[in-house]
Design an enzyme around this catalytic site. Structure first.
Site, PDB file in Angstrom:
ATOM      1  N   ASP A  59      -0.082   5.054   1.056  1.00 22.15           N
ATOM      2  CA  ASP A  59      -0.287   5.965   2.185  1.00 22.15           C
ATOM      3  C   ASP A  59      -0.352   5.189   3.498  1.00 22.15           C
ATOM      4  O   ASP A  59      -1.151   4.267   3.658  1.00 22.15           O
ATOM      5  CB  ASP A  59      -1.576   6.763   1.984  1.00 22.15           C
ATOM      6  N   ASP A  77       0.866  -1.172   0.000  1.00 24.85           N
ATOM      7  CA  ASP A  77       0.000   0.000   0.000  1.00 24.85           C
ATOM      8  C   ASP A  77       0.910   1.231   0.000  1.00 24.85           C
ATOM      9  O   ASP A  77       2.104   1.135   0.311  1.00 24.85           O
ATOM     10  CB  ASP A  77      -0.886  -0.031   1.245  1.00 24.85           C
TER      11      ASP A  77
END
Length: 431
Positions: free
Chosen positions: A262, A260
């Site tokens: 953020d 991922d």
């Protein structure tokens, strides 16, 4: 297909290791760089080789002959047909192509003579044929993009800009000219190659193709590394001994760590809308660097609803990701690929992009981005991991058939581990 290897380089920096042979003949694990290249080409069915030789070129001729003799290292016949072009004076990185005018009738592979590589040439050639450019340049990420030539490409994979080592740069995508090229024989009709003189391949032949859309970009995480300095020589030596060179060939199943963005790589700031808002999490670059050295691909898979909401354009997101790759590159780390979902199912935002307000198969927790990456890079998802700071990341990984790790999020909610660096250590222990 024929291969042309530019083996005339003097190699002033690498000469510190062995000044008695031309650069392509510097041995690594007892075998000249050039012989490593011939082994890769032969294994993939390329048996017609043209060597452009110059400085101490007789040593290359004496070693390989016409390709029918046996290797002094392996004792096995080279098993290829070798012809020579001899530079009487230095002709740069492309001047010797002048001698091939009217002799090449099909697309050919052009290889820098100072690189160790192992790539799926059939895949590369298929891409080149499909896109029908005059030339296709092989690009890849590396751990020192700040002193490498950077190639910019549009969404159709056409080169749009060439950033040379000495050019000023701020944020840039870590996609480096690797030294492998597929060329149409029409290249040999260019005016710059009609007279015998010193020619720079990058500046005089390839870069001018950009203006007319004739230079295509093939991007791959496969292993290509130049041997231009003693430091890189020893890096390649370590990679060969660890088995990392051949294993990265995309004809073999790969394994990946999907990340991922953020809250995993960069600090979570809500909806990140500009490069100025992006800041790496402490330890993230070190973790990605560990992934790079592990044999796993490092691939980002991120939901970006800000595009559907009309808050960031795709070009704006590209600039954000350029900053991310630049910051990682400054610490010797790189991403093999970045995938993003631009969709968002909820409507009612001012300025939203109507056609992107849909329920899709790529928005996590759906596994679409991971499945697409698996197709693009021949990834075995059962041997791969998804790491992120939300349940949607974990579900996307499980839906794709990956193993998963949940990070502690920005609000302190506990996960399987507290940081990406810890996650990489766990994965290393599970490998």
């Amino acid at each position: 297909m024929q291969a042309v290897i530019m083996a005339g380089g003097r190699g002033t920096r690498i000469a510190k290791l062995n000044a008695k042979v031309p650069k392509p003949m510097v041995p690594i694990e007892g075998m000249p760089i050039l012989e490593h290249q011939l082994c890769v080409l032969k294994r993939q069915g390329i048996q017609e080789i043209i060597l452009a030789v110059g400085h101490l070129g007789y040593k290359i001729r004496d070693y390989f002959g016409d390709g029918s003799k046996a290797s002094p290292v392996t004792g096995e016949p080279f098993g290829v047909s070798i012809q020579y072009i001899e530079e009487k004076e230095p002709l740069g990185t492309a001047g010797a192509l002048h001698y091939l005018r009217g002799k090449m009738t099909e697309d050919f592979l052009l290889v820098n003579g100072d690189i160790i590589f192992d790539v799926d040439i059939a895949r590369f050639a298929g891409y080149h044929k499909e896109n029908a450019g005059l030339a296709t340049i092989f690009t890849h990420p590396n751990g020192h993009p700040f002193d490498s030539g950077i190639i910019y490409a549009d969404f159709k994979k056409r080169a749009t800009k060439w950033l040379h080592k000495e050019d000023a740069r701020t944020w840039y995508k870590n996609r480096v000219n690797a030294g492998l090229h597929l060329l149409s024989p029409k290249i040999l009709q260019l005016p710059v190659l009609q007279e015998l003189h010193k020619v720079d391949l990058d500046r005089d032949v390839l870069e001018p193709l950009i203006a007319e859309g004739g230079l295509m970009v093939y991007d791959s995480p496969e292993y290509v590394k130049d041997m231009g300095t003693p430091e890189r020589y020893y890096e390649v030596l370590a990679d060969i001994r660890a088995g990392r060179v051949g294993s990265k060939n995309l004809s073999h199943k790969q394994k990946a760590i999907f990340l991922d963005r953020d809250g995993t790589l960069n600090k979570h700031v809500g909806f990140l809308r500009s490069p100025e808002e992006l800041e790496l999490i402490e330890g993230a670059a070190e973790a990605v660097r560990e992934i790079n050295h592990s044999g796993y691909l490092a691939i980002v898979a991120t939901n970006q609803p800000v595009i559907a909401r009309g808050e960031v354009t795709e070009e704006g997101l590209e600039l954000i990701h350029q900053k991310l790759e630049t910051l990682l590159g400054r610490e010797g780390a790189y991403l093999d690929a970045v995938y993003y979902c631009p969709h968002h199912p909820d409507k009612g935002f001012e300025g939203e992009v109507e056609e992107l307000k849909v329920i899709c198969h790529c928005r996590k927790p759906s596994p679409g981005m991971l499945l697409r990456a698996a197709k693009d890079y021949n990834i075995d998802l059962s041997e791969s991991w998804m790491v992120g700071d939300s349940e949607n990341d974990v579900l996307a990984g499980k839906n794709a058939g990956c193993r998963t790790l949940l990070l502690e999020d920005a609000k302190g909610r506990k996960g399987d581990c507290s940081s990406l660096l810890e996650a990489v250590a766990i994965i290393g222990g599970c490998g």
